[in-house]
Design a protein around this motif. Sequence first.
Motif, mmCIF file in Angstrom:
data_model
loop_
_atom_site.group_PDB
_atom_site.id
_atom_site.type_symbol
_atom_site.label_atom_id
_atom_site.label_comp_id
_atom_site.label_asym_id
_atom_site.label_seq_id
_atom_site.Cartn_x
_atom_site.Cartn_y
_atom_site.Cartn_z
ATOM 1 N N VAL A 75 -3.984 13.948 0.546
ATOM 2 C CA VAL A 75 -2.993 12.815 0.134
ATOM 3 C C VAL A 75 -3.928 11.664 -0.089
ATOM 4 O O VAL A 75 -5.203 11.436 -0.244
ATOM 5 C CB VAL A 75 -3.066 12.344 1.974
ATOM 6 N N MET A 76 -3.707 11.151 -1.289
ATOM 7 C CA MET A 76 -4.537 10.360 -2.138
ATOM 8 C C MET A 76 -3.777 8.716 -1.741
ATOM 9 O O MET A 76 -3.565 8.527 -1.836
ATOM 10 C CB MET A 76 -4.484 10.786 -3.605
ATOM 11 N N LYS A 77 -5.230 8.257 -1.362
ATOM 12 C CA LYS A 77 -4.757 6.756 -1.153
ATOM 13 C C LYS A 77 -4.647 5.071 -2.012
ATOM 14 O O LYS A 77 -3.975 4.825 -1.444
ATOM 15 C CB LYS A 77 -6.367 6.811 -0.282
ATOM 16 N N ASP A 78 -4.789 6.241 -3.094
ATOM 17 C CA ASP A 78 -4.462 5.511 -3.629
ATOM 18 C C ASP A 78 -3.163 5.519 -4.657
ATOM 19 O O ASP A 78 -3.408 6.765 -5.091
ATOM 20 C CB ASP A 78 -5.326 5.458 -5.839
ATOM 21 N N GLY A 79 -2.186 4.547 -4.172
ATOM 22 C CA GLY A 79 -1.082 4.734 -4.880
ATOM 23 C C GLY A 79 -0.222 4.324 -5.944
ATOM 24 O O GLY A 79 1.317 4.962 -6.090
ATOM 25 N N PRO A 108 0.997 -1.132 -0.171
ATOM 26 C CA PRO A 108 -0.136 0.077 -0.006
ATOM 27 C C PRO A 108 0.838 1.407 0.145
ATOM 28 O O PRO A 108 1.997 1.258 0.409
ATOM 29 C CB PRO A 108 -1.112 -0.127 1.693
ATOM 30 N N ARG A 109 0.601 2.275 -0.710
ATOM 31 C CA ARG A 109 1.116 3.691 -0.716
ATOM 32 C C ARG A 109 0.418 4.560 -1.016
ATOM 33 O O ARG A 109 -0.826 4.351 -1.484
ATOM 34 C CB ARG A 109 1.931 3.306 -1.823
ATOM 35 N N SER A 110 0.765 5.942 -0.479
ATOM 36 C CA SER A 110 -0.122 6.552 -0.736
ATOM 37 C C SER A 110 0.572 8.570 -1.612
ATOM 38 O O SER A 110 2.557 7.959 -1.388
ATOM 39 C CB SER A 110 -0.754 7.104 0.431
ATOM 40 N N TRP A 111 -0.256 9.157 -1.805
ATOM 41 C CA TRP A 111 0.622 10.584 -3.677
ATOM 42 C C TRP A 111 0.330 11.523 -1.904
ATOM 43 O O TRP A 111 -1.062 11.612 -1.366
ATOM 44 C CB TRP A 111 -0.156 9.938 -4.169
#
Length: 338
Positions: free
Chosen positions: A85-89, A75-78
């Motif tokens: 903060v974007m949860k979809d990395g 799991p990553r975030s931008w």
Amino acid sequence: MSRHVAVLPDDILQTIATKFNGEESAEGSATTKVLRFLRLPHPRTGLPALFFPPELPDRSKSTILEVQAVTPPNPRSWFMPEGEVMKDGQLLILTPVDPVFLLIPLLRCSCPTDNAPSNFRSAEDLFEVATSAYLQTSGSTPSQGEPTPYSSDDLLRLLSYRCIDSAMRRICEVKEITADIVVYRYSQEKTTNYLKTKVDRLAKPAICETSSTIVRQLAKDGLMDDGKEELLSSARIKAACELLSQYLSNDLYTILLTQYDFAALDAHLQTIQAEQMASIEDTPIPKAKRGKAQSQTGEAAEKKRKAPAKASTGVEKLKKVNVNGMSKISSFFQKPAK
């Protein structure tokens, strides 16, 4: 609306920004903000893939971008500049693709199955015939109430982009009946020749050896040494064919490989592989590892030797018999009392 982080060419980025900002064009009319992605079959796999055909600032040209999503294994975030903060990395990468690769699997379906020469058709008629045949052969003909992986509308929409006309001329026989009437017929020969020109370009040292992966593989195979120029040239061509194979079906890739003679290169690679296998077999085991292996083997043998023998099934059953109140067997051999 969901947001994504993307990497794409600079000129395309400027064009998209212009469309989203609604800036006025040179004619004074506001540009549209509608940006449509196309769901088309991938040239190699036939599976649905996303493509983006933006209009370049130069109105005389157009291009088509392939959209690829790179998803991290964990799991990553931008973290966005605005503090969001974007949860979809995942990362979207948009790269230019030669429209010829998109046309080849489509136009090949316009050819008769009995290998007879097909008829010359206008671009519109050729696309309609090819699209209908492709949807039938790929099993994507829409069933009642079921969605299709890609629609004929997206396939036919390809014809509206300026880059498609020049792409069709590279792989089709063309006849100009009049200034306004031009007809086309798919040609396997022209397609093969065009793919060979791409191979020749990619096989040039200035282009091929920009890839560190390819250079390492050539060096590993002993092709960068002096006196291996012919083998090195053949290896570059084969590497170029492998690059093109990412956008070619298996049968078309096989046809492309038959245009070259890789016999000497294959013999060299087999020799290298045999030498590597022989060196692995002849490599002596280090003394420390050999002693440890022998020690482990001796311990296993000792344990096997000291292990008690397993009793038979009959003996195990006798152990479970209740002997309370029974006379011992020695009592039957005593002298009778006087």
